[in-house]
Write a protein that holds these residues in place. Structure first.
Motif, PDB file in Angstrom:
ATOM      1  N   PHE A 165       4.459 -19.272  11.400  1.00  0.00           N
ATOM      2  CA  PHE A 165       4.567 -17.855  11.032  1.00  0.00           C
ATOM      3  C   PHE A 165       4.134 -17.684   9.583  1.00  0.00           C
ATOM      4  O   PHE A 165       3.358 -16.786   9.242  1.00  0.00           O
ATOM      5  CB  PHE A 165       6.014 -17.365  11.204  1.00  0.00           C
ATOM      6  CG  PHE A 165       6.236 -16.570  12.452  1.00  0.00           C
ATOM      7  CD1 PHE A 165       5.887 -15.238  12.515  1.00  0.00           C
ATOM      8  CD2 PHE A 165       6.793 -17.164  13.573  1.00  0.00           C
ATOM      9  CE1 PHE A 165       6.088 -14.492  13.668  1.00  0.00           C
ATOM     10  CE2 PHE A 165       6.994 -16.435  14.740  1.00  0.00           C
ATOM     11  CZ  PHE A 165       6.647 -15.092  14.784  1.00  0.00           C
ATOM     12  N   GLU A 166       4.653 -18.562   8.717  1.00  0.00           N
ATOM     13  CA  GLU A 166       4.323 -18.481   7.294  1.00  0.00           C
ATOM     14  C   GLU A 166       2.854 -18.830   7.050  1.00  0.00           C
ATOM     15  O   GLU A 166       2.186 -18.201   6.229  1.00  0.00           O
ATOM     16  CB  GLU A 166       5.222 -19.429   6.510  1.00  0.00           C
ATOM     17  CG  GLU A 166       5.018 -19.368   5.013  1.00  0.00           C
ATOM     18  CD  GLU A 166       5.951 -20.289   4.253  1.00  0.00           C
ATOM     19  OE1 GLU A 166       5.738 -20.461   3.049  1.00  0.00           O
ATOM     20  OE2 GLU A 166       6.886 -20.831   4.873  1.00  0.00           O
ATOM     21  N   ALA A 167       2.356 -19.837   7.774  1.00  0.00           N
ATOM     22  CA  ALA A 167       0.979 -20.298   7.571  1.00  0.00           C
ATOM     23  C   ALA A 167      -0.037 -19.225   7.930  1.00  0.00           C
ATOM     24  O   ALA A 167      -1.119 -19.160   7.345  1.00  0.00           O
ATOM     25  CB  ALA A 167       0.725 -21.561   8.383  1.00  0.00           C
ATOM     26  N   MET A 168       0.301 -18.376   8.909  1.00  0.00           N
ATOM     27  CA  MET A 168      -0.643 -17.367   9.389  1.00  0.00           C
ATOM     28  C   MET A 168      -0.613 -16.088   8.561  1.00  0.00           C
ATOM     29  O   MET A 168      -1.249 -15.097   8.921  1.00  0.00           O
ATOM     30  CB  MET A 168      -0.350 -17.034  10.849  1.00  0.00           C
ATOM     31  CG  MET A 168      -0.650 -18.173  11.797  1.00  0.00           C
ATOM     32  SD  MET A 168      -2.390 -18.632  11.731  1.00  0.00           S
ATOM     33  CE  MET A 168      -2.358 -20.251  12.500  1.00  0.00           C
ATOM     34  N   PRO A 172      -4.385 -12.137   8.840  1.00  0.00           N
ATOM     35  CA  PRO A 172      -4.799 -10.724   8.938  1.00  0.00           C
ATOM     36  C   PRO A 172      -5.829 -10.331   7.881  1.00  0.00           C
ATOM     37  O   PRO A 172      -6.761  -9.578   8.169  1.00  0.00           O
ATOM     38  CB  PRO A 172      -3.485  -9.946   8.742  1.00  0.00           C
ATOM     39  CG  PRO A 172      -2.429 -10.903   9.179  1.00  0.00           C
ATOM     40  CD  PRO A 172      -2.921 -12.247   8.759  1.00  0.00           C
ATOM     41  N   GLN A 173      -5.674 -10.877   6.647  1.00  0.00           N
ATOM     42  CA  GLN A 173      -6.643 -10.584   5.589  1.00  0.00           C
ATOM     43  C   GLN A 173      -8.007 -11.155   5.942  1.00  0.00           C
ATOM     44  O   GLN A 173      -9.042 -10.503   5.761  1.00  0.00           O
ATOM     45  CB  GLN A 173      -6.160 -11.188   4.266  1.00  0.00           C
ATOM     46  CG  GLN A 173      -7.061 -10.889   3.080  1.00  0.00           C
ATOM     47  CD  GLN A 173      -7.070  -9.421   2.715  1.00  0.00           C
ATOM     48  OE1 GLN A 173      -6.045  -8.847   2.405  1.00  0.00           O
ATOM     49  NE2 GLN A 173      -8.241  -8.787   2.754  1.00  0.00           N
ATOM     50  N   LEU A 174      -8.019 -12.375   6.476  1.00  0.00           N
ATOM     51  CA  LEU A 174      -9.271 -13.015   6.877  1.00  0.00           C
ATOM     52  C   LEU A 174      -9.989 -12.198   7.949  1.00  0.00           C
ATOM     53  O   LEU A 174     -11.185 -11.953   7.865  1.00  0.00           O
ATOM     54  CB  LEU A 174      -8.977 -14.436   7.371  1.00  0.00           C
ATOM     55  CG  LEU A 174     -10.162 -15.354   7.702  1.00  0.00           C
ATOM     56  CD1 LEU A 174      -9.763 -16.810   7.517  1.00  0.00           C
ATOM     57  CD2 LEU A 174     -10.643 -15.154   9.142  1.00  0.00           C
ATOM     58  N   LEU A 175      -9.227 -11.773   8.963  1.00  0.00           N
ATOM     59  CA  LEU A 175      -9.815 -11.001  10.059  1.00  0.00           C
ATOM     60  C   LEU A 175     -10.287  -9.630   9.592  1.00  0.00           C
ATOM     61  O   LEU A 175     -11.318  -9.132  10.044  1.00  0.00           O
ATOM     62  CB  LEU A 175      -8.791 -10.851  11.192  1.00  0.00           C
ATOM     63  CG  LEU A 175      -8.383 -12.157  11.897  1.00  0.00           C
ATOM     64  CD1 LEU A 175      -7.280 -11.897  12.909  1.00  0.00           C
ATOM     65  CD2 LEU A 175      -9.581 -12.807  12.570  1.00  0.00           C
ATOM     66  N   THR A 195      -5.252 -20.505  -3.491  1.00  0.00           N
ATOM     67  CA  THR A 195      -5.566 -21.840  -2.996  1.00  0.00           C
ATOM     68  C   THR A 195      -4.888 -22.907  -3.839  1.00  0.00           C
ATOM     69  O   THR A 195      -4.320 -23.873  -3.299  1.00  0.00           O
ATOM     70  CB  THR A 195      -7.097 -22.073  -2.996  1.00  0.00           C
ATOM     71  OG1 THR A 195      -7.732 -20.981  -2.318  1.00  0.00           O
ATOM     72  CG2 THR A 195      -7.447 -23.368  -2.301  1.00  0.00           C
ATOM     73  N   ALA A 196      -4.934 -22.742  -5.164  1.00  0.00           N
ATOM     74  CA  ALA A 196      -4.301 -23.712  -6.057  1.00  0.00           C
ATOM     75  C   ALA A 196      -2.796 -23.777  -5.797  1.00  0.00           C
ATOM     76  O   ALA A 196      -2.200 -24.872  -5.762  1.00  0.00           O
ATOM     77  CB  ALA A 196      -4.566 -23.332  -7.515  1.00  0.00           C
ATOM     78  N   GLY A 197      -2.170 -22.613  -5.585  1.00  0.00           N
ATOM     79  CA  GLY A 197      -0.735 -22.591  -5.288  1.00  0.00           C
ATOM     80  C   GLY A 197      -0.407 -23.309  -4.003  1.00  0.00           C
ATOM     81  O   GLY A 197       0.575 -24.072  -3.930  1.00  0.00           O
ATOM     82  N   ASP A 198      -1.234 -23.107  -2.963  1.00  0.00           N
ATOM     83  CA  ASP A 198      -0.988 -23.768  -1.682  1.00  0.00           C
ATOM     84  C   ASP A 198      -1.250 -25.266  -1.768  1.00  0.00           C
ATOM     85  O   ASP A 198      -0.573 -26.066  -1.108  1.00  0.00           O
ATOM     86  CB  ASP A 198      -1.856 -23.134  -0.582  1.00  0.00           C
ATOM     87  CG  ASP A 198      -1.363 -21.750  -0.192  1.00  0.00           C
ATOM     88  OD1 ASP A 198      -0.155 -21.507  -0.322  1.00  0.00           O
ATOM     89  OD2 ASP A 198      -2.180 -20.919   0.232  1.00  0.00           O
ATOM     90  N   ILE A 199      -2.231 -25.672  -2.577  1.00  0.00           N
ATOM     91  CA  ILE A 199      -2.492 -27.101  -2.775  1.00  0.00           C
ATOM     92  C   ILE A 199      -1.319 -27.765  -3.484  1.00  0.00           C
ATOM     93  O   ILE A 199      -0.871 -28.854  -3.089  1.00  0.00           O
ATOM     94  CB  ILE A 199      -3.800 -27.308  -3.572  1.00  0.00           C
ATOM     95  CG1 ILE A 199      -5.006 -26.920  -2.717  1.00  0.00           C
ATOM     96  CG2 ILE A 199      -3.931 -28.765  -4.035  1.00  0.00           C
ATOM     97  CD1 ILE A 199      -6.326 -26.936  -3.469  1.00  0.00           C
ATOM     98  N   GLN A 221      -2.651 -23.210   5.574  1.00  0.00           N
ATOM     99  CA  GLN A 221      -2.791 -22.209   4.516  1.00  0.00           C
ATOM    100  C   GLN A 221      -3.993 -22.515   3.626  1.00  0.00           C
ATOM    101  O   GLN A 221      -4.738 -21.600   3.244  1.00  0.00           O
ATOM    102  CB  GLN A 221      -1.509 -22.146   3.684  1.00  0.00           C
ATOM    103  CG  GLN A 221      -0.363 -21.446   4.404  1.00  0.00           C
ATOM    104  CD  GLN A 221       0.896 -21.381   3.553  1.00  0.00           C
ATOM    105  OE1 GLN A 221       1.272 -22.358   2.918  1.00  0.00           O
ATOM    106  NE2 GLN A 221       1.546 -20.234   3.542  1.00  0.00           N
ATOM    107  N   ILE A 222      -4.193 -23.788   3.290  1.00  0.00           N
ATOM    108  CA  ILE A 222      -5.347 -24.176   2.473  1.00  0.00           C
ATOM    109  C   ILE A 222      -6.649 -23.881   3.221  1.00  0.00           C
ATOM    110  O   ILE A 222      -7.629 -23.398   2.633  1.00  0.00           O
ATOM    111  CB  ILE A 222      -5.266 -25.669   2.095  1.00  0.00           C
ATOM    112  CG1 ILE A 222      -4.092 -25.906   1.143  1.00  0.00           C
ATOM    113  CG2 ILE A 222      -6.573 -26.145   1.453  1.00  0.00           C
ATOM    114  CD1 ILE A 222      -3.803 -27.363   0.872  1.00  0.00           C
ATOM    115  N   LEU A 223      -6.666 -24.150   4.525  1.00  0.00           N
ATOM    116  CA  LEU A 223      -7.853 -23.886   5.338  1.00  0.00           C
ATOM    117  C   LEU A 223      -8.181 -22.392   5.353  1.00  0.00           C
ATOM    118  O   LEU A 223      -9.341 -21.988   5.155  1.00  0.00           O
ATOM    119  CB  LEU A 223      -7.628 -24.384   6.769  1.00  0.00           C
ATOM    120  CG  LEU A 223      -8.763 -24.114   7.769  1.00  0.00           C
ATOM    121  CD1 LEU A 223     -10.049 -24.807   7.322  1.00  0.00           C
ATOM    122  CD2 LEU A 223      -8.366 -24.563   9.170  1.00  0.00           C
ATOM    123  N   ILE A 224      -7.154 -21.547   5.561  1.00  0.00           N
ATOM    124  CA  ILE A 224      -7.361 -20.095   5.585  1.00  0.00           C
ATOM    125  C   ILE A 224      -7.817 -19.605   4.211  1.00  0.00           C
ATOM    126  O   ILE A 224      -8.728 -18.771   4.096  1.00  0.00           O
ATOM    127  CB  ILE A 224      -6.080 -19.368   6.036  1.00  0.00           C
ATOM    128  CG1 ILE A 224      -5.795 -19.665   7.515  1.00  0.00           C
ATOM    129  CG2 ILE A 224      -6.202 -17.862   5.819  1.00  0.00           C
ATOM    130  CD1 ILE A 224      -4.491 -19.085   8.029  1.00  0.00           C
TER     131      ILE A 224
END
Length: 244
Positions: A165-168, A172-175, A195-199, A221-224
């Motif tokens: 749930f959190e990862a997705m 919505p922003q990507l789509l 991205t830096a925060g998720d890394i 999350q990094i992939l998205i």
């Protein structure tokens, strides 16, 4: 000379002792900090149109599920406290949005949870309705978890459900970017910060040997984030070509 060396070693030891504590504090409060400027801006402008309360829905469900996952698999306390802080942050955002929208509302008709109208799900006017929904969801999760807590498969699936749930959250922003073929309002710098925060978060999971679910969450999350970054680069370049 020996005394100076010993003093330097003690300082270094103190620093290494302090670093994990600082990292834990950053993990607990880091996820909530980005919402502070949004809260201040909504409060200042009395306009909540730019903030989607669906973000609150996703994060509330994800973090409530994560707390129940902790009951079945006790991971580090830092991540549990992070969920509590995030839930309180989302409630604060919802309360402010409801207050602002009710102040600016022109119509006298209110949408309430008790209307049971799915068209207005999570678009209620009263903050109490959001609290009531989350309370009901929590009770439901508590009953199911207590019944199936001894099942290792259920506990693992609960963890995956919580983190996915959190990862997705960025999906919505990507789509939306793909649908609009535009990333207007977004910058490379902003996405790089995400991205830096998720890394950093995923690195924390690796170092602390967090459950696999958290590593999966961080990786997705990094992939998205990476795909969104590519969208920003591609669409901004496309816009420049059209203008040229």
């Amino acid at each position: 000379m020996d005394a100076e060396v010993i003093l330097q070693e003690e300082k270094m030891e103190g620093l290494w002792t302090l670093l994990p504590w600082l990292a834990s504090c950053l993990m607990v409060f880091g996820g909530a900090l980005p919402y502070l400027p949004q809260y201040q801006e909504i409060h200042r402008s009395s306009n909540a149109e730019g903030f989607s309360t669906k973000v609150c829905l996703v994060l509330l469900i994800a973090n409530i599920l994560r707390i129940f996952f902790w009951l079945g698999k006790q991971f580090e306390l830092t991540l549990l406290l992070q969920s509590v802080v995030m839930i309180l942050t989302m409630f604060a955002m919802l309360h402010l949005c409801c207050t602002v929208k009710n102040t600016n509302r022109m119509s006298t008709k209110q949408q309430r949870l008790s209307d049971l109208d799915f068209r207005y799900f999570w678009k209620w006017n009263a903050f109490e309705d959001y609290l009531l929904f989350c309370f009901g969801f929590t009770v439901l999760c508590a009953v199911v978890t207590l019944v199936l807590l001894d099942s290792a498969m259920f506990v693992e699936m609960l963890g995956y459900l919580a983190v996915m749930f959190e990862a997705m959250l960025g999906l919505p922003q990507l789509l939306q970017n793909f649908h609009n073929r535009s990333t207007k309002g977004m910058s490379v710098k902003m996405v790089l910060l995400w991205t830096a925060g998720d890394i950093l978060k995923t690195t924390y999971f690796v170092i602390n040997e967090s459950p696999t679910q958290f590593l999966v969450c961080g990786s997705v999350q990094i992939l998205i984030d990476t795909v969104i970054l590519l969208q920003v680069l591609f669409y901004s370049q496309d816009t420049q070509i059209k203008r040229g």
